[in-house]
Design an enzyme around this catalytic site. Structure first.
Site, PDB file in Angstrom:
ATOM      1  CG  HIS A 356     -12.664   3.440 -20.711  1.00 30.46           C
ATOM      2  ND1 HIS A 356     -12.349   4.211 -19.614  1.00 30.46           N
ATOM      3  CD2 HIS A 356     -11.837   3.833 -21.694  1.00 30.46           C
ATOM      4  CE1 HIS A 356     -11.378   5.055 -19.945  1.00 30.46           C
ATOM      5  NE2 HIS A 356     -11.047   4.840 -21.207  1.00 30.46           N
ATOM      6  CE  LYS A 544     -23.656   4.341 -10.033  1.00 31.95           C
ATOM      7  NZ  LYS A 544     -22.224   4.475 -10.177  1.00 31.95           N
ATOM      8  NE  ARG A 545     -26.047   8.089 -19.881  1.00 34.07           N
ATOM      9  CZ  ARG A 545     -25.776   8.339 -21.160  1.00 34.07           C
ATOM     10  NH1 ARG A 545     -24.783   9.151 -21.487  1.00 34.07           N
ATOM     11  NH2 ARG A 545     -26.496   7.801 -22.115  1.00 34.07           N
ATOM     12  CE  LYS A 550     -23.351   3.044 -15.655  1.00 38.34           C
ATOM     13  NZ  LYS A 550     -21.968   3.156 -15.152  1.00 38.34           N
ATOM     14  CB  THR A 652     -14.968   8.013 -11.843  1.00 40.93           C
ATOM     15  OG1 THR A 652     -15.972   8.202 -12.838  1.00 40.93           O
ATOM     16  CG2 THR A 652     -13.752   7.370 -12.471  1.00 40.93           C
ATOM     17  CE  LYS A 656     -16.068  12.146 -10.628  1.00 38.67           C
ATOM     18  NZ  LYS A 656     -16.840  11.975 -11.863  1.00 38.67           N
TER      19      LYS A 656
HETATM   20  C1  26Q Z   1     -19.361   3.749 -28.974  1.00 39.01           C
HETATM   21  C2  26Q Z   1     -19.729   3.594 -30.288  1.00 39.01           C
HETATM   22  C3  26Q Z   1     -20.792   4.298 -30.822  1.00 39.01           C
HETATM   23  C4  26Q Z   1     -21.482   5.180 -30.002  1.00 39.01           C
HETATM   24  C5  26Q Z   1     -21.115   5.336 -28.673  1.00 39.01           C
HETATM   25  C6  26Q Z   1     -20.057   4.623 -28.150  1.00 39.01           C
HETATM   26  C7  26Q Z   1     -19.661   4.797 -26.734  1.00 39.01           C
HETATM   27  C8  26Q Z   1     -19.666   6.052 -26.164  1.00 39.01           C
HETATM   28  C9  26Q Z   1     -19.315   6.216 -24.835  1.00 39.01           C
HETATM   29  C10 26Q Z   1     -19.284   3.717 -25.970  1.00 39.01           C
HETATM   30  C11 26Q Z   1     -18.918   3.895 -24.622  1.00 39.01           C
HETATM   31  C12 26Q Z   1     -18.935   5.154 -24.050  1.00 39.01           C
HETATM   32  C13 26Q Z   1     -18.575   5.401 -22.649  1.00 39.01           C
HETATM   33  C14 26Q Z   1     -18.191   4.471 -21.791  1.00 39.01           C
HETATM   34  C15 26Q Z   1     -17.897   4.788 -20.404  1.00 39.01           C
HETATM   35  O1  26Q Z   1     -18.139   5.884 -19.921  1.00 39.01           O
HETATM   36  N1  26Q Z   1     -17.346   3.827 -19.653  1.00 39.01           N
HETATM   37  C16 26Q Z   1     -17.015   4.059 -18.254  1.00 39.01           C
HETATM   38  O2  26Q Z   1     -15.682   4.538 -18.198  1.00 39.01           O
HETATM   39  C17 26Q Z   1     -15.356   4.939 -16.879  1.00 39.01           C
HETATM   40  C18 26Q Z   1     -13.961   5.527 -16.920  1.00 39.01           C
HETATM   41  O3  26Q Z   1     -13.017   4.532 -17.117  1.00 39.01           O
HETATM   42  C19 26Q Z   1     -15.448   3.768 -15.926  1.00 39.01           C
HETATM   43  O4  26Q Z   1     -15.242   4.249 -14.612  1.00 39.01           O
HETATM   44  C20 26Q Z   1     -16.830   3.112 -16.004  1.00 39.01           C
HETATM   45  O5  26Q Z   1     -16.843   1.934 -15.216  1.00 39.01           O
HETATM   46  C21 26Q Z   1     -17.155   2.781 -17.443  1.00 39.01           C
HETATM   47  O6  26Q Z   1     -18.482   2.288 -17.545  1.00 39.01           O
END
Ligand code: 26Q
Length: 820
Positions: A356, A544-545, A550, A652, A656
């Site tokens: 991702h 978004k985050r 971004k 995503t 929406k």
């Molecule tokens: C990893 C290790 C330790 C702590 C946290 C994490 C961690 C947690 C969540 C790393 C990444 C995430 C989330 C990532 C994320 O939401 N990515 C998004 O995924 C969406 C679905 O595929 C995409 O549409 C977005 O572009 C992408 O940023």
């Protein structure tokens, strides 16, 4: 489903009496939410049992979606819609003088995720059940989900999200299925009681994993799949001896240590924290899930595991559950005595991996020291997987030591989780076309060269049931009136709306619906935040985050520029605009937090400046989450998707917005590209550097942000205003943001995300947008074209793509489970 109003009503009253000792007139909204939900849960039960029975009856391949996050949001309204009884239930409640909306608002969001990745998992579950595929989720029952965000003095402050403070009416605790997960300890090698030599671990910390099941109700079908979330607890409770000695704190140390494993969701969605508790969480739910699957398999088929891959496919949602790979090896080798080769063969046929992110710093790697001490036997297995990989690599690239070292799962003192995933899985996918191409040709090029057939694209999607039918009922009716039902399960049917793009009456109605949705958001913000918005202004939204890539910062800089213009130029004439933000920042991400402070500071200034006269307003929506998103998308005119090209894997929220008739202001990044392809670029606003342009500048080190400042005095001015006292008398608060753009800080290049380079193009695209908005009909026409072409972005399509190329599931149709 058949709905018996009288029975429902009786059930509800009986529950209130039993659970709360109240009758309807005494019950408060929370009691009612709980009792209504419990009554709905009871209606779900027969189909849930029938589904489980059907899957057990004829052995069929099932999908298990392993994810550290499931951002489910609220369930009540969604379940009612999917069951097809929302109107009936609303009527029963109305007859009882109960306000459904008040009850609905009592439900806390299940915020068990950070953002896109977690919400994608939730949309996938909805689509799987709706399409009658046997597919289930496995994750963690975090006691505290995504933190509650409050804005205090313009700053983000985090509070714990105690979503389980009342009971959760949707879950069922399955104590009978609890398993034990072991951490640490010492590896031993010796004979089992039946004389076989095996590895085992002694003196490990044992944690009990108890599953809680939530029903995943398909839309207009009897299929009800399962989301199984694991909760950690201590097998021995607290230490009574210590307690009796009045050593109260020591008495609960072990108990707390076990419970900490599922205590809280890590609120960062980028760079790994390197915290060993996070690795503990990952192994906890991965191990529990695999034990669950293997126990079930052994009970049904015995210990010939060659059939395992015919009955299971496991999708790994990013690298977070990748430790499941060596865990399945461990179970096969140490618990069932398989040989390495047969175990490895089965494992390789079972797992598939989704990536991702392209950000190199976000790829998960763990310090060997942490990994080895927490999971000694798992580490040993990873070493053996790697030893065998390195033999392959040496044979294939005999003199390329650099490549061999780079591709080694273990190097530079760390374990590379993505490398383990790519090596072990039969499929590796990206989440949008551009993203997958970048993985193949840039980020994961070496791996693509080695395993070209594993790589494939699965463009993300969203469920139209939650994001259109449920969130925007008026638009849903508008659509159904014109093209009939059917789009709820086949979003490509929206194409039928193209007939109406030149139909005045339709455009008028679309405008009226958007207007009412904007009024509803205005109302919400009035009550929640005491903000008064103008529903006639353009609602320009970025939710978004918060991340530098971004580029919320680009958005604010443009607002600062507009503010300057309006004040400098009395003849400035453009539609009134409201810029709406919603974003949580990771708690330790200092620069992201400063950007939140900047947005709020600019908002404060602009909103209180009389000279602006309604031309400009800025709103930061506190505590953005799924249930708030459901109010925002229907009310948006503009969807801000302005990431640096090449950095947003997919996005995503862009989908929406599109399906709710907002026009996209976006760069050629992630799924935006596919959105513009479907809707036509002329029905949105494209701007900015492209990925190849950026890659070229990176290669040549040719980007000079200074140039852009020199050439554009208006840009120079807003950047200067970050530190000249205009927004902050101390001149300190936004200094880091300023310096990161102009000089680069902490060894970084200046303006890593090309904000300054894209500023002018963004301003021009915004100007074009403002002009386009003055033509109300023309705007509505574009909106309708967007809606009509949103079909591709249903998660139903995504799921069908996964099924066809990766999972190879067969539909299982379930009868209604009602007694005949
Ligand atoms: C990893 C290790 C330790 C702590 C946290 C994490 C961690 C947690 C969540 C790393 C990444 C995430 C989330 C990532 C994320 O939401 N990515 C998004 O995924 C969406 C679905 O595929 C995409 O549409 C977005 O572009 C992408 O940023």
């Amino acid at each position: 489903m058949k709905f018996d109003a009288e029975k429902f009503r009786e059930n509800l009253s009986a529950r209130l009496r039993r659970q709360y000792g109240k009758d309807i007139s005494q019950a408060n909204s929370h009691d009612l939410f709980d009792a209504v939900s419990a009554s709905v849960q009871e209606l779900i039960m027969p189909a849930w049992m029938a589904t489980r029975h059907e899957y057990e009856k004829k052995p069929t391949k099932q999908l298990y979606y392993l994810s550290a996050e499931f951002l489910m949001g609220r369930a009540l309204s969604n379940n009612l819609i999917n069951l097809g009884i929302k109107e009936e239930v609303q009527k029963v409640l109305k007859d009882m003088n109960i306000n459904f909306n008040l009850i609905e608002d009592e439900e806390p969001d299940a915020g068990l995720g950070n953002g896109g990745l977690g919400r994608l998992a939730a949309c996938f579950l909805d689509s799987l059940a709706t399409l009658d595929y046997p597919g289930h989720g496995y994750g963690i029952r975090y006691q505290y989900g995504m933190f509650e965000q409050r804005i205090e003095n313009g700053y983000q402050v985090e509070y714990p999200d105690n979503w389980l403070k009342h009971r959760d009416p949707w879950e069922i605790k399955r104590s009978d299925l609890a398993v034990t997960v072991k951490f640490g300890g010492e590896i031993k090698y010796g004979k089992t009681p039946d004389g076989q030599d095996r590895f085992y671990v002694e003196n490990a910390e044992e944690v009990t994993a108890t599953p809680y099941d939530m029903p995943i109700v398909g839309f207009d079908t009897n299929t009800v799949n399962t989301l199984r979330l694991w909760q950690a607890s201590s097998p021995n409770g607290f230490d009574l001896q210590l307690f009796n000695d009045m050593r109260y704190n020591e008495a609960v140390v072990r108990q707390n240590s076990a419970e900490n494993v599922s205590r809280v969701l890590y609120p960062n969605d980028s760079g790994p924290t390197g915290k060993s508790l996070r690795l503990k969480q990952q192994y906890f739910f991965s191990s529990a899930s695999l034990q669950d699957l293997v126990h079930h398999f052994v009970a049904d088929y015995g210990t010939d595991f060659t059939k395992f891959p015919d009955l299971h496919v496991i999708q790994l949602n990013d690298t977070h559950p990748v430790v499941a790979i060596p865990e399945l090896m461990r179970i096969f080798l140490d618990e069932y005595g398989l040989g390495w080769n047969s175990a490895w063969e089965i494992v390789q046929k079972t797992f598939a991996y989704t990536n991702h992110t392209i950000l190199a710093e976000a790829l998960e790697k763990w310090d060997i020291a942490i990994f080895q001490s927490l999971l000694p036997r798992i580490y040993q297995i990873v070493e053996e997987i790697n030893r065998r990989l390195m033999i392959e690599l040496r044979a294939k690239y005999p003199n390329d030591y650099k490549k061999q070292n780079h591709m080694s799962i273990i190097h530079d003192g760390k374990v590379y989780m993505a490398w383990l995933a790519i090596h072990a899985c039969f499929s590796v996918n990206g989440v949008a076309e551009l993203h997958t191409e970048l993985l193949k040709n840039q980020e994961l090029k070496d791996w693509y060269d080695l395993y070209p057939k594993k790589f494939n694209n699965k463009t993300n999607g969203i469920t139209q049931r939650r994001w259109l039918l449920n969130a925007n009922p008026e638009l849903a009716d508008f659509i159904t009136k014109r093209i009939g039902h059917g789009w709820e399960k086949d979003l490509t049917k929206l194409k039928g709306l193209e007939k109406y793009v030149d139909d005045d009456a339709s455009l008028e109605e679309l405008i009226a619906i958007k207007r009412r949705n904007k009024e509803a958001l205005v109302d919400y913000l009035k009550h929640k935040q005491n903000e008064f918005l103008d529903p006639d202004s353009i609602f320009d939204v970025q939710v978004k985050r918060l991340h530098e890539y971004k580029r919320q910062l680009l958005n604010v800089l443009h607002i600062m520029y507009l503010y300057n213009r309006i004040i400098e130029d009395p003849s400035y004439n453009a539609p009134n605009r409201t810029f709406i933000f919603g974003a949580k920042s990771a708690s330790g991400y200092r620069r992201a937090k400063s950007i939140i402070k900047l947005i709020n500071t600019v908002a404060e200034r602009v909103n209180n400046d009389r000279r602006i006269g309604g031309k400009l307003r800025v709103v930061f929506i506190e505590n953005y989450r799924v249930s708030v998103a459901e109010k925002i998308f229907p009310a948006a005119d503009v969807s801000e998707q302005i990431s640096t090209a090449g950095k947003e894997a997919s996005g995503t929220s862009n989908m929406k917005f599109m399906v709710n008739g907002a026009l996209t202001m976006g760069t050629l990044d992630g799924a935006n590209i596919e959105i513009f392809e479907e809707a036509g670029k002329e029905n949105g606003f494209v701007f900015g550097l492209t990925t190849p342009e950026i890659l070229k500048m990176e290669e040549e080190h040719s980007y000079n942000p200074q140039q852009y400042l020199e050439r554009n005095p208006r840009l120079e001015k807003v950047v200067e205003q970050l530190v000249d006292g205009t927004y902050d008398p101390t001149r300190q608060v936004f200094k880091e943001i300023h310096d990161s753009l102009v000089y680069g800080v902490e060894g970084q290049r200046p303006d890593v995300y090309y904000v300054l380079a894209d500023f002018d193009k963004y301003c021009k695209a915004q100007e074009e947008l403002a002009k386009a908005y003055t033509d109300k009909k023309g705007w509505a026409r574009k909106a309708l074209i967007n809606i009509a072409n949103a079909g591709k972005f249903s998660s139903d399509r995504t799921i069908e793509d996964y099924v066809r190329d990766i999972w190879h599931l067969k539909k299982v149709v379930v009868d209604n489970g009602e007694v005949k």
